[in-house]
Design a protein around this motif. Structure first.
Motif, short mmCIF file in Angstrom:
data_model
loop_
_atom_site.label_atom_id
_atom_site.label_comp_id
_atom_site.label_asym_id
_atom_site.label_seq_id
_atom_site.Cartn_x
_atom_site.Cartn_y
_atom_site.Cartn_z
N THR A 205 0.85 -1.19 0.00
CA THR A 205 0.00 0.00 0.00
C THR A 205 0.88 1.24 0.00
O THR A 205 1.79 1.35 0.83
CB THR A 205 -0.88 0.05 1.26
N LEU A 207 1.02 4.86 1.01
CA LEU A 207 0.27 5.77 1.88
C LEU A 207 0.87 7.16 1.72
O LEU A 207 2.03 7.39 2.08
CB LEU A 207 0.38 5.30 3.34
N HIS A 283 -6.12 10.49 -5.59
CA HIS A 283 -4.83 9.81 -5.43
C HIS A 283 -3.73 10.22 -6.41
O HIS A 283 -2.55 9.96 -6.17
CB HIS A 283 -5.03 8.29 -5.53
N HIS A 315 -3.44 4.94 -0.81
CA HIS A 315 -4.29 5.59 0.19
C HIS A 315 -3.80 7.02 0.35
O HIS A 315 -2.60 7.23 0.50
CB HIS A 315 -4.18 4.89 1.55
N THR A 316 -4.72 7.96 0.33
CA THR A 316 -4.31 9.35 0.56
C THR A 316 -4.94 9.80 1.86
O THR A 316 -6.17 9.78 2.00
CB THR A 316 -4.77 10.25 -0.62
N GLY A 317 -4.11 10.12 2.83
CA GLY A 317 -4.67 10.50 4.13
C GLY A 317 -3.57 10.83 5.12
O GLY A 317 -2.37 10.67 4.83
N LEU A 329 -5.04 5.67 10.37
CA LEU A 329 -5.18 6.98 9.73
C LEU A 329 -6.10 7.87 10.54
O LEU A 329 -6.89 7.38 11.37
CB LEU A 329 -5.75 6.81 8.31
N SER A 331 -8.65 9.21 9.55
CA SER A 331 -10.03 8.86 9.20
C SER A 331 -10.55 7.71 10.06
O SER A 331 -11.72 7.37 10.02
CB SER A 331 -10.08 8.43 7.73
N GLU A 333 -9.46 4.63 9.73
CA GLU A 333 -9.13 3.39 9.02
C GLU A 333 -7.76 2.89 9.46
O GLU A 333 -6.89 3.69 9.79
CB GLU A 333 -9.10 3.70 7.53
N LEU A 335 -4.44 0.48 8.26
CA LEU A 335 -3.82 -0.26 7.17
C LEU A 335 -2.92 -1.32 7.79
O LEU A 335 -1.94 -0.99 8.45
CB LEU A 335 -2.97 0.66 6.28
#
Ligand code: FAD
Length: 486
Positions: A205, A207, A283, A315-317, A329, A331, A333, A335
């Motif tokens: 991933t 990030l 993204h 993933h953008t965050g 994150l 948010s 979430e 990973l």
């Protein structure tokens, strides 16, 4: 312990140090020189970085030397091939015999009465202090710290149960087959690492806090193949090199003049590669214009292919914290990860962190203005190499090396031993040296020399303009002052 005197001391045995030695041998064959290298190997960047997939992100026809054709089949080359190329260039030209390894230069003190630099060096693992003297110092020290990369602190990173790895210190024995990887970052290193690791990892991933422009480039160029088949190698290489130079300049100018059109063009390419359903707005759509930061080239769209195949994801965050089993994150979430790679960049350093002293006064590089991007206001008999931010490093490096040889030969002809650029024009306004908004540059802006608002203090970041300036302009231009010790 005072060791030896040389006409020229080159600091750094990377791509630039080898180019500097080649120029000296060609244009100033009577000068004695040696290369002081802190590490135990030649090659600099290309010996240091060992992460999976490490490769160039500009084409080898311009990253390679003009005097030694790059004969590899791919436009973007892997790190070990580049290292081999630098080593061979050095050994074919007897440059490798001039390198003194494990010699870290820590201080350079100019003595105006003698018109000489005294160089302090830490030698070997015991860091024994030895000294050299030279008439001219040539810093080919690159632009970043070899000690460690940029590693911002992440909350609770000590809770993570797996390995945390920075690409600058890649552990040779790290096994990532069938592991879940999170790569933090969105720069050239991240987009290189991800497809390479995705080949054997269970999943990778990327990030990122914010996106970067990612552009797919053909790994193999049909025009290059054609020219090589039909023309003698030196001629083919010249044409291929010039084609790359001109393409790079035109593309950069188009980005500057028509940022919206180029942005749409790049994003259309990403959409074609990833499909209409992919969230390209989140993204792959940066907040800045193309070439405000370096573009990331991916050969044959390898990053996009890994994403499409489900082997990689973006993933953008913002990171909240590390957890035992991955990254949480903001948010909410999480990973999951077995390994976290912090592709968070480099630490920029100026002149290899060498303390510069001129007649007893310590020089703060940030208070100097760079003359033609190679010398520094008020600092005598010192040249350095700093490549382009918008094209291959080697293009500017070779112009700089040949130019400094012109300066040395001019000094010999005019029987003067000292040259120093002095700015006495009040209309020259100091400006930021580097024209990119990238994090590693912005973090260091207070420590880097300035450029001036006008020639010869202005940096063009343009090979054609520099070619004229370095090759054709008068050496004795009234700004670079020549003299002899009193
Ligand atoms: C991963 C990566 C990929 C890159 N890809 C590209 C690309 O595709 N195209 C491009 O144009 N550029 C690229 N660059 C930039 C790259 O650094 C340059 O292209 C080029 O290799 C710089 O060569 P150099 O010899 O000037 O510096 P370096 O390669 O950094 O070598 C500097 C040498 O100086 C030595 N040194 C430093 N300080 C001292 C000291 N005080 N005393 C003694 N020795 C010292 C170091 O040990 C090192 O050997 C990349 C950089 C990185 C990190």
């Amino acid at each position: 312990m005072l060791l030896e005197h040389f006409d020229v001391l080159i600091v750094g045995g990377g791509l630039s140090g080898v180019a500097a030695a080649f120029s000296l041998q060609k244009h100033c064959p009577h000068k004695t020189y040696t290369i002081l290298e802190a590490r135990d190997n030649i090659g600099g960047t290309w010996d240091l970085f060992r992460y999976p997939g490490v490769r160039s992100d500009s084409d080898m026809y311009t990253l390679g030397y003009s005097f030694r054709p790059w004969v590899g089949t791919n436009a973007l080359a892997d790190g070990s091939s580049i290292l081999e190329y630098i080593r061979r260039t050095a050994s074919e030209n007897g440059i490798d015999r001039k390198v003194r390894y494990h010699h870290r230069v820590t201080r350079a003190a100019w003595n105006g009465a003698q018109a000489q630099w005294r160089i302090d060096v830490e030698r070997g693992e015991q860091r024994q202090l030895v000294q050299y003297t030279c008439n001219f110092l040539f810093a080919c020290t690159g632009y970043y710290s070899y000690e460690e990369g940029h590693s911002p602190p992440f909350p609770a990173s000590d809770r993570f149960a797996g390995a945390i790895v920075h690409p600058q210190k890649w552990p040779a024995q790290l096994s990532y087959a069938n592991k879940r990887i999170v790569v933090i970052g969105s720069g050239a290193t991240a987009v290189t690492l991800i497809p390479a690791m995705a080949k054997t990892a269970s999943h990778v991933t990327m990030l990122q806090r914010s996106p970067t422009y990612v552009v797919s480039a053909p790994d193999r160029d049909r025009v290059v193949d054609f020219l090589r088949r039909h023309l003698p190698m030196p001629l083919a290489y010249r044409l291929i090199r010039w084609r790359s130079v001109l393409f790079g300049i035109v593309f950069f100018q188009l980005c500057r003049r028509y940022p919206v059109a180029i942005r749409n063009f790049i994003l259309r390419g990403v959409r074609r590669a990833l499909g209409a359903d992919f969230d390209i707005a989140s993204h792959f759509t940066p907040r800045y214009n193309p070439w405000d930061q370096r573009l990331c080239l991916v050969p044959d769209g390898d990053l996009f292919k890994a994403i499409k195949a489900g082997k990689a994801a973006v993933h953008t965050g913002q990171i909240h914290s590390f957890t035992r089993h991955g990254v949480k994150l903001q948010s909410g979430e999480e990973l999951p990860a077995d390994i976290i790679v912090t592709a968070t960049g480099l630490n920029l350093v100026v002149l290899g962190n060498i303390e510069l002293v001129v007649d007893g006064k310590i020089i703060d590089p940030a208070k100097t203005i760079s003359y033609k991007g190679t010398m520094y206001s008020g600092v005598p008999n010192l040249g350095s190499v700093f490549g382009y931010t918008n094209a291959s490093w080697t293009l500017k490096c070779e112009l700089t090396c040949d130019y400094l040889c012109r300066v040395l030969n001019f000094m010999d002809r005019s029987r003067r031993r000292v040259c120093v650029p002095l700015n006495e024009d009040p209309s020259v306004v100091p400006e930021t040296w580097l024209n990119l908004s990238s994090g590693y540059i912005q973090r260091s802006v207070d420590r880097v020399p300035k450029q001036g608002s006008r020639r010869p203090w202005k940096l063009h970041q343009n090979y054609l303009l520099d070619l004229l300036m370095f090759r054709l302009s008068a050496i004795d231009d009234g700004v670079l002052r020549f003299s002899n010790p009193a």
